[in-house]
Design a protein around this motif. Structure first.
Motif, short mmCIF file in Angstrom:
data_model
loop_
_atom_site.label_atom_id
_atom_site.label_comp_id
_atom_site.label_asym_id
_atom_site.label_seq_id
_atom_site.Cartn_x
_atom_site.Cartn_y
_atom_site.Cartn_z
N LYS A 116 0.86 -1.19 0.00
CA LYS A 116 0.00 0.00 0.00
C LYS A 116 0.89 1.24 0.00
CE LYS A 116 -2.34 1.55 3.76
NZ LYS A 116 -1.79 2.93 3.88
N HIS A 140 -4.11 4.91 -1.32
CA HIS A 140 -4.59 5.48 -0.05
C HIS A 140 -4.76 6.98 -0.26
CE1 HIS A 140 -3.94 5.55 4.65
NE2 HIS A 140 -4.81 6.46 4.28
N VAL A 183 -7.71 2.76 -0.22
CA VAL A 183 -8.16 3.15 1.12
C VAL A 183 -8.58 4.62 1.06
CG1 VAL A 183 -7.36 3.64 3.49
CG2 VAL A 183 -6.72 1.49 2.37
O1 KIV Z 1 -0.96 2.28 8.55
C1 KIV Z 1 -2.16 1.97 8.69
O2 KIV Z 1 -2.55 1.23 9.60
C2 KIV Z 1 -3.11 2.52 7.72
C3 KIV Z 1 -4.55 2.39 8.03
C4 KIV Z 1 -4.94 3.45 8.99
C5 KIV Z 1 -5.37 2.40 6.81
O3 KIV Z 1 -2.70 3.08 6.74
#
Ligand code: KIV
Length: 274
Positions: A116, A140, A183
């Motif tokens: 991500k 995200h 996200v």
């Molecule tokens: O780092 C994380 O846990 C996140 C979530 C808040 C989506 O990016």
């Protein structure tokens, strides 16, 4: 019944079938085991690790090695959930080749099924390069905590029509560049609903209302373990901090008054007693 290993494609198909996606974070082996037993769809080894486990004030100090070590322990629990490694601050913005190398390390050394990254249009070359390298990418958007210095605090994003339209266009561009999910953090529920409608890949909301295709929470928040800062969007499903404090206090009392260890916790000289 044995359940199938979840992949990025499984999450996309869940959206197609109108089935909601449940994602939570984990940074260690036992938590990942329990999440696997509970049948969560995706486990994010988030850079929130820096705050809720390592005690930093922001996610900025987290390193690629921190996430790799945590993700490897999560993978050793062999959950059926898709395990996603979060690319930390500065691990994918210095150059595209560094981004591919760091994301590749997460796949090779930790065995994650996807990575991500935070950001919109500026991240498109990185997303394209990762997808070309066969590394699935989750985007995200909205409140992206790695931009805390620029935002000047953890503030709700996309609150005016221009910013909302910009976010929707960025989400579409991430999908076009090859992201398999996005996200959406801390944005108005109606904006998240518009993004969800506009994309064929799933949206995973955190503080983005009920119309996203899935939801994610930080496990230490929802279990009531992390107490330094609790955003409005967190629902506490347990108060484990209290439970842990009571257990620690009971142990300390029993050590002090001599009731622990009891005979059932002691060995004797019988060779059969192991
Ligand atoms: O780092 C994380 O846990 C996140 C979530 C808040 C989506 O990016």
């Amino acid at each position: 019944m044995s359940r199938a290993q979840k992949t990025p494609l499984s999450l996309v198909r869940m959206k197609g079938k109108g089935r909601k996606i449940a994602m939570l974070t984990a940074y260690d082996y036992p938590t990942a085991q329990i999440l696997g037993e509970a049948d969560v769809d995706a486990i994010l080894v988030g850079d929130t690790l820096g705050m809720v486990v390592l005690g930093h004030e922001t996610t900025l100090p987290v390193t690629v090695d921190d996430v790799i070590r945590a993700a490897a322990s999560v993978r050793r629990a062999r959950p059926q959930a898709l395990v996603i490694g979060d690319l930390p601050f500065l691990s994918y913005t210095v150059s595209v080749s560094e981004a591919v190398r760091n994301a590749g390390r997460m796949v090779k050394e930790a065995g994650v099924g996807a990575v991500k990254l935070e950001g919109g249009r500026a991240m498109l070359p990185v997303v394209r390069a990762l997808v070309r390298a066969s590394i699935p990418v989750m985007g995200h958007l909205g409140l992206t905590p790695q931009s805390i210095l620029r935002f000047g605090g953890y503030k709700v994003q996309a609150k005016n029509p221009r910013a909302a339209n910009r976010l929707i266009e960025a989400a579409k561009a991430l999908e076009e560049a090859g992201c398999f999910a996005v996200v959406l953090e801390a944005i108005p529920a109606d904006v998240a609903a518009r993004v969800t409608e506009a994309l064929s890949i799933p949206t995973i909301g955190i503080g983005a209302g009920p119309d996203c295709d899935g939801q994610v929470l930080v496990t230490h928040d929802m279990l009531g373990i992390y107490d330094d800062f609790t955003p409005k969007f967190v629902k506490r499903y347990a108060e484990l901090r209290e439970t842990m404090r009571e257990a620690f206090a009971a142990y300390i009392k029993e050590v002090k008054d001599g009731t622990f260890p009891g005979p059932e916790h002691c060995y004797d000289s019988d060779p059969k007693d192991k």
